[in-house]
Enzyme design. Structure first.
Site, mmCIF file in Angstrom:
data_model
loop_
_atom_site.group_PDB
_atom_site.id
_atom_site.type_symbol
_atom_site.label_atom_id
_atom_site.label_comp_id
_atom_site.label_asym_id
_atom_site.label_seq_id
_atom_site.Cartn_x
_atom_site.Cartn_y
_atom_site.Cartn_z
ATOM 1 C CE LYS A 89 -3.892 2.100 1.034
ATOM 2 N NZ LYS A 89 -4.921 2.156 0.058
ATOM 3 C CG HIS A 107 11.385 -2.786 -4.956
ATOM 4 N ND1 HIS A 107 10.003 -2.781 -5.028
ATOM 5 C CD2 HIS A 107 11.830 -2.940 -6.229
ATOM 6 C CE1 HIS A 107 9.644 -2.920 -6.296
ATOM 7 N NE2 HIS A 107 10.726 -3.015 -7.037
HETATM 8 C C1 GAR Z 1 9.458 -9.191 -0.389
HETATM 9 O O1 GAR Z 1 10.116 -9.982 -1.334
HETATM 10 C C2 GAR Z 1 9.607 -7.724 -0.720
HETATM 11 O O2 GAR Z 1 10.780 -7.422 -1.397
HETATM 12 C C3 GAR Z 1 8.407 -7.480 -1.596
HETATM 13 O O3 GAR Z 1 7.392 -8.247 -1.037
HETATM 14 C C4 GAR Z 1 7.947 -9.430 -0.467
HETATM 15 C C5 GAR Z 1 7.322 -9.651 0.878
HETATM 16 O O4 GAR Z 1 7.652 -10.894 1.379
HETATM 17 N N1 GAR Z 1 8.082 -6.094 -1.609
HETATM 18 C C6 GAR Z 1 7.606 -5.457 -2.666
HETATM 19 O O5 GAR Z 1 7.381 -6.003 -3.727
HETATM 20 C C7 GAR Z 1 7.352 -3.982 -2.461
HETATM 21 N N2 GAR Z 1 7.100 -3.319 -3.680
HETATM 22 P P1 GAR Z 1 7.384 -11.265 2.896
HETATM 23 O O6 GAR Z 1 5.930 -10.899 3.208
HETATM 24 O O7 GAR Z 1 7.594 -12.740 2.953
HETATM 25 O O8 GAR Z 1 8.349 -10.506 3.746
#
Ligand code: GAR
Length: 187
Positions: A89, A107
């Site tokens: 978000k 990211h």
């Molecule tokens: C992570 O890989 C993070 O880099 C990505 O969401 C995943 C969450 O994993 N974030 C994004 O894409 C932000 N734009 P998690 O819930 O297992 O920590």
């Protein structure tokens, strides 16, 4: 060592949250995880807060004033660092200004490449040779704040969405704690 209070924002699985909780138990890690906030009431990650007895809050982002509610709770808990960990978000400019302290995000690409959503597909489609993850400050530009830490690896010729995600997230486990240590070391 007096640790700062951190709040982790999640939306999903919470593997970064789980890892940061584990790290925060180490004596020399600079922050304690004081609070977890999720915008998704069925986020798996909430369980890591639960089993580690960390207070958590589920916010309904469809409700007006939800950011004010978060700000109020964050002030009450004396939070000095917000870590976005898969929080899907966008944080408003007003929130960033009113919190007034550091907000950081992880990211799954080597920023400034592949900002926004659908990162892994874009990386594969463009036949990148190298990718990784980035931790950066959050500002009003999407995935555009100053970079704190990056880690990379080289893709195999037969890399799939699945293997790309596994390798990136493995690096995230190292990169996020390192970024937080760096934040407090560089002061
Ligand atoms: C992570 O890989 C993070 O880099 C990505 O969401 C995943 C969450 O994993 N974030 C994004 O894409 C932000 N734009 P998690 O819930 O297992 O920590």
């Amino acid at each position: 060592m007096v640790k700062k209070n951190a709040c982790i924002f999640i939306s999903g699985k919470g593997s970064n949250l789980e890892n940061l909780i584990k790290k925060s138990r180490e004596y020399s890690f600079p922050v304690n995880i004081k609070l977890v906030i999720s915008n998704n009431k069925i986020a798996q990650g909430i369980n890591f807060a639960r089993i580690n007895s960390i207070p958590f809050l589920i916010v309904n982002t469809k409700k007006r004033g939800f950011e004010n509610l978060i700000l109020k709770i964050i002030k009450k808990n004396k939070i000095s660092l917000i870590c976005l960990a898969g929080y899907m978000k966008i944080i408003s400019e007003k929130f960033i200004r009113e919190f007034g302290k550091q907000i950081i995000n992880i990211h799954p690409s080597l920023l400034p490449k592949y900002k926004g959503l659908d990162t892994y597909n874009k990386i594969l489609k463009n036949k990148e040779k190298k990718t990784g993850c980035t931790i950066h400050f959050v500002n009003k530009q999407l995935d555009g704040g100053k970079i704190i830490n990056k880690k990379f690896f080289f893709l195999n010729k037969n890399e799939s969405l699945e293997t790309l995600k596994i390798k990136t997230q493995k690096l995230e486990r190292l990169a996020y704690p390192e970024a937080i240590i760096k934040l407090y070391r560089d002061r």
